[in-house]
Design a protein around this motif. Structure first.
Motif, PDB file in Angstrom:
ATOM      1  N   LYS A   1     -16.138  21.039   7.955  1.00 61.66           N
ATOM      2  CA  LYS A   1     -17.358  21.791   8.257  1.00 61.66           C
ATOM      3  C   LYS A   1     -18.625  21.003   7.921  1.00 61.66           C
ATOM      4  N   GLU A   2     -18.561  19.715   8.053  1.00 66.21           N
ATOM      5  CA  GLU A   2     -19.693  18.877   7.681  1.00 66.21           C
ATOM      6  C   GLU A   2     -20.966  19.265   8.426  1.00 66.21           C
ATOM      7  N   GLY A   3     -20.852  19.584   9.716  1.00 66.89           N
ATOM      8  CA  GLY A   3     -22.023  19.917  10.514  1.00 66.89           C
ATOM      9  C   GLY A   3     -22.625  21.263  10.195  1.00 66.89           C
ATOM     10  N   GLN A   4     -21.910  22.100   9.438  1.00 71.29           N
ATOM     11  CA  GLN A   4     -22.407  23.432   9.113  1.00 71.29           C
ATOM     12  C   GLN A   4     -23.078  23.489   7.740  1.00 71.29           C
ATOM     13  N   MET A   5     -23.079  22.385   7.006  1.00 70.30           N
ATOM     14  CA  MET A   5     -23.634  22.381   5.654  1.00 70.30           C
ATOM     15  C   MET A   5     -24.976  21.648   5.627  1.00 70.30           C
ATOM     16  N   TYR A   6     -25.896  22.162   4.818  1.00 69.26           N
ATOM     17  CA  TYR A   6     -27.157  21.469   4.585  1.00 69.26           C
ATOM     18  C   TYR A   6     -26.906  20.324   3.598  1.00 69.26           C
ATOM     19  N   HIS A   7     -27.384  19.140   3.961  1.00 68.14           N
ATOM     20  CA  HIS A   7     -27.069  17.940   3.188  1.00 68.14           C
ATOM     21  C   HIS A   7     -28.347  17.234   2.755  1.00 68.14           C
ATOM     22  N   ASP A   8     -28.453  16.960   1.459  1.00 68.30           N
ATOM     23  CA  ASP A   8     -29.548  16.143   0.932  1.00 68.30           C
ATOM     24  C   ASP A   8     -29.047  14.703   0.868  1.00 68.30           C
ATOM     25  N   ALA A   9     -29.505  13.896   1.827  1.00 65.20           N
ATOM     26  CA  ALA A   9     -29.001  12.524   1.938  1.00 65.20           C
ATOM     27  C   ALA A   9     -29.450  11.646   0.783  1.00 65.20           C
ATOM     28  N   THR A  10     -30.605  11.940   0.188  1.00 65.66           N
ATOM     29  CA  THR A  10     -31.124  11.094  -0.892  1.00 65.66           C
ATOM     30  C   THR A  10     -30.186  11.094  -2.093  1.00 65.66           C
ATOM     31  N   ASP A  11     -29.755  12.288  -2.508  1.00 69.42           N
ATOM     32  CA  ASP A  11     -28.861  12.403  -3.665  1.00 69.42           C
ATOM     33  C   ASP A  11     -27.410  12.640  -3.265  1.00 69.42           C
ATOM     34  N   ASP A  12     -27.149  12.697  -1.934  1.00 72.19           N
ATOM     35  CA  ASP A  12     -25.799  12.941  -1.413  1.00 72.19           C
ATOM     36  C   ASP A  12     -25.209  14.220  -2.006  1.00 72.19           C
ATOM     37  N   LEU A  13     -25.982  15.296  -1.922  1.00 74.05           N
ATOM     38  CA  LEU A  13     -25.546  16.613  -2.391  1.00 74.05           C
ATOM     39  C   LEU A  13     -25.605  17.611  -1.243  1.00 74.05           C
ATOM     40  N   TYR A  14     -24.741  18.630  -1.339  1.00 72.41           N
ATOM     41  CA  TYR A  14     -24.653  19.649  -0.300  1.00 72.41           C
ATOM     42  C   TYR A  14     -25.025  21.014  -0.874  1.00 72.41           C
ATOM     43  N   LEU A  15     -25.869  21.773  -0.138  1.00 72.73           N
ATOM     44  CA  LEU A  15     -26.107  23.163  -0.498  1.00 72.73           C
ATOM     45  C   LEU A  15     -24.835  23.954  -0.226  1.00 72.73           C
ATOM     46  N   ILE A  16     -24.479  24.845  -1.132  1.00 69.55           N
ATOM     47  CA  ILE A  16     -23.184  25.516  -1.026  1.00 69.55           C
ATOM     48  C   ILE A  16     -23.178  26.534   0.116  1.00 69.55           C
ATOM     49  N   PRO A  17     -22.096  26.586   0.906  1.00 67.25           N
ATOM     50  CA  PRO A  17     -21.951  27.609   1.943  1.00 67.25           C
ATOM     51  C   PRO A  17     -21.387  28.904   1.376  1.00 67.25           C
ATOM     52  N   THR A  18     -20.835  28.827   0.168  1.00 67.54           N
ATOM     53  CA  THR A  18     -20.233  29.973  -0.509  1.00 67.54           C
ATOM     54  C   THR A  18     -19.959  29.590  -1.957  1.00 67.54           C
ATOM     55  N   ALA A  19     -19.930  30.585  -2.849  1.00 63.46           N
ATOM     56  CA  ALA A  19     -19.635  30.311  -4.264  1.00 63.46           C
ATOM     57  C   ALA A  19     -18.219  29.803  -4.458  1.00 63.46           C
ATOM     58  N   GLU A  20     -17.366  29.992  -3.465  1.00 62.56           N
ATOM     59  CA  GLU A  20     -15.995  29.482  -3.546  1.00 62.56           C
ATOM     60  C   GLU A  20     -15.973  28.002  -3.914  1.00 62.56           C
ATOM     61  N   VAL A  21     -16.927  27.232  -3.381  1.00 61.79           N
ATOM     62  CA  VAL A  21     -16.896  25.781  -3.567  1.00 61.79           C
ATOM     63  C   VAL A  21     -17.124  25.387  -5.026  1.00 61.79           C
ATOM     64  N   PRO A  22     -18.264  25.761  -5.647  1.00 64.32           N
ATOM     65  CA  PRO A  22     -18.434  25.369  -7.056  1.00 64.32           C
ATOM     66  C   PRO A  22     -17.464  26.071  -8.002  1.00 64.32           C
ATOM     67  N   VAL A  23     -17.134  27.335  -7.733  1.00 67.46           N
ATOM     68  CA  VAL A  23     -16.258  28.070  -8.649  1.00 67.46           C
ATOM     69  C   VAL A  23     -14.858  27.468  -8.656  1.00 67.46           C
ATOM     70  N   THR A  24     -14.290  27.201  -7.482  1.00 67.64           N
ATOM     71  CA  THR A  24     -12.947  26.617  -7.432  1.00 67.64           C
ATOM     72  C   THR A  24     -12.937  25.227  -8.050  1.00 67.64           C
ATOM     73  N   ASN A  25     -14.043  24.491  -7.885  1.00 68.54           N
ATOM     74  CA  ASN A  25     -14.121  23.141  -8.445  1.00 68.54           C
ATOM     75  C   ASN A  25     -14.277  23.130  -9.963  1.00 68.54           C
ATOM     76  N   LEU A  26     -14.479  24.282 -10.570  1.00 64.64           N
ATOM     77  CA  LEU A  26     -14.418  24.340 -12.029  1.00 64.64           C
ATOM     78  C   LEU A  26     -13.063  23.854 -12.528  1.00 64.64           C
ATOM     79  N   PHE A  27     -12.045  23.954 -11.667  1.00 65.34           N
ATOM     80  CA  PHE A  27     -10.674  23.640 -12.053  1.00 65.34           C
ATOM     81  C   PHE A  27     -10.182  22.326 -11.451  1.00 65.34           C
ATOM     82  N   ARG A  28     -11.087  21.540 -10.866  1.00 69.14           N
ATOM     83  CA  ARG A  28     -10.686  20.242 -10.319  1.00 69.14           C
ATOM     84  C   ARG A  28     -10.237  19.324 -11.446  1.00 69.14           C
ATOM     85  N   ASP A  29      -9.101  18.641 -11.234  1.00 64.93           N
ATOM     86  CA  ASP A  29      -8.524  17.703 -12.220  1.00 64.93           C
ATOM     87  C   ASP A  29      -8.162  18.401 -13.533  1.00 64.93           C
TER      88      ASP A  29
END
Length: 423
Positions: free
Chosen positions: A216-244
């Protein structure tokens, strides 16, 4: 991401399952298996060279101690050649691994057995309906007219400040919005979900972890300077609490909820069906996320469905539940239920929640594991759902609760709002 071992050992099953998504995965699966064989054979060759190099190093040490320097010099020349060859093989292995990963990223999750066959939303299976559709008074209006009448949401002001799809909530509209957020969070925490506040930007690794990238790269707002994405849903940061993360089996399940704004470009969305609150670039949502033992995840999914049903029953909104067909499911999901509220003023169903089980698909990307009773690391299952997305819930309330005197507030929200009617 599908597990390479499973693909290798169940090629026909994978191809058949993905056909339910109307995808011919034959060539991709074959390429994945070939790349995996090449990767493994390259790694075996590399391991053998490294083992030989280590043995020669020990032999050189022995020869030097015994004073046989000429023999040691010959072996040193061999180790130089082996090092050059091992470096080349290591680089080759990295290239193959990257190609393999890129191919794996193109394969969506396998649909669960009960997912209906179908290509379009019209082929989704209606599994439940609840609530009576209200009979509205003569002259009832859709929400985009009501919000102007009562001056509670200003779409034009949002266009002035930012652009289309960024509404400004005002007065009782803002208070009703806040009431819904607090009500949803209270319902979720009462059900055992732990509330968290998370960043609204994520890095590339987080977006890959939950499957937003590269799908879904084309559906996300992207800050190219810092290479960060505005979240499309809280699912993304919340699930990543458990990455690794490696959990103990006794820690499962882990239940989390969060309120966040959500940002979606919604490229190509236009027409009457996206008017007003029906589709926005920025909107509010309360999310629930679960990390589950594989043996319990489908029971947990049923529990999430019942939880959302309870909220909608308390709001007294007419709704239905659809089991999505293979062609309408999200890339990462194994099974999804969509909740839709009926908008009487628009005479159409509005999607207000999706509740999904991803099985190990996200966990494999995230390296989210738990240690079982034998001490072995196993991939967990992840699930998430909206409880709930605000715009269309708000649209449903405004339209279905309208009267000639004003918009009546659902009983359950009145303690949160501090008022009974918008007039």
């Amino acid at each position: 991401m599908l597990q390479i071992t499973f693909i290798r050992e169940n090629q026909e099953q994978v191809i058949k399952a993905l056909a339910k998504r109307n995808m011919d995965a034959t060539s991709v699966v074959e390429e994945v298996v070939q790349l995996d064989e090449k990767r493994r054979s390259t790694q075996v060759e590399l391991d053998n060279i490294l083992a030989e190099s280590n043995k020669l190093s020990k032999d050189i040490g022995g020869l030097m101690k015994s004073g046989e320097k000429s023999k040691a010099a010959i072996l040193k020349e061999k180790t130089v050649l082996l090092k050059e060859k091992s470096k080349k093989l290591a680089e080759e292995a990295d290239v193959i691994a990257a190609e393999l990963l890129e191919k794996l990223y193109t394969l969506p999750n396998l649909p669960a057995d009960i997912v209906p066959v179908g290509k379009t939303p019209e082929e989704n299976l209606n599994v439940f309906e609840e609530g009576e559709i209200p009979v509205l008074h003569e002259g009832a209006q859709p929400h985009w007219e009501l919000v102007k009448k009562y001056d509670i949401i200003d779409f034009e002001l949002g266009v002035k400040i930012t652009g289309a799809g960024f509404p400004v909530y005002k007065g009782k509209g803002a208070r009703l919005q806040r009431a819904l957020i607090n009500y949803f969070l209270d319902k979720n925490t009462a059900a055992g979900y732990n509330e968290v506040q998370v960043p609204h930007f994520v890095n590339e690794a987080s977006a890959y972890g939950t499957g937003q990238l590269p799908d879904k790269e084309g559906q996300m707002y992207h800050d190219a300077t810092d290479d960060l994405y505005l979240i499309p849903t809280a699912e993304v940061p919340v699930t990543n609490l458990f990455r690794d993360v490696i959990l103990s089996e006794s820690e499962l399940p882990v239940l989390t909820t969060a309120y966040t704004p959500c940002f979606r470009r919604e490229a190509g969305s236009y027409g009457a069906h996206v008017r007003g609150l029906n589709r926005l670039h920025q909107f509010d949502k309360v999310e629930i996320v679960r990390v589950e033992h594989p043996d319990n995840s489908y029971k947990a999914l049923d529990g999430m469905v019942e939880h959302v049903k309870e909220i909608l029953n308390e709001l007294k909104l007419p709704y239905r539940i659809l089991r999505l067909c293979g062609g309408d499911m999200g890339f990462t999901s194994a099974l999804t239920y969509d909740f839709e509220v009926f908008s009487t003023a628009q005479d159409r169903w509005l999607e207000i929640s999706s509740v999904s089980n991803f099985e190990t698909f996200q966990a494999n990307r995230l390296k989210l594991r738990f240690k079982d009773k034998e001490g072995k690391n196993q991939l967990a299952h992840t699930l998430n759902g909206s409880a709930l997305a605000l715009p269309r819930v708000l649209a449903g309330i405004l339209e279905n609760y309208q009267t000639p005197e004003g918009i009546v507030i659902p009983d359950v929200l009145r303690p949160y709002c501090g008022f009974d009617i918008i007039d």
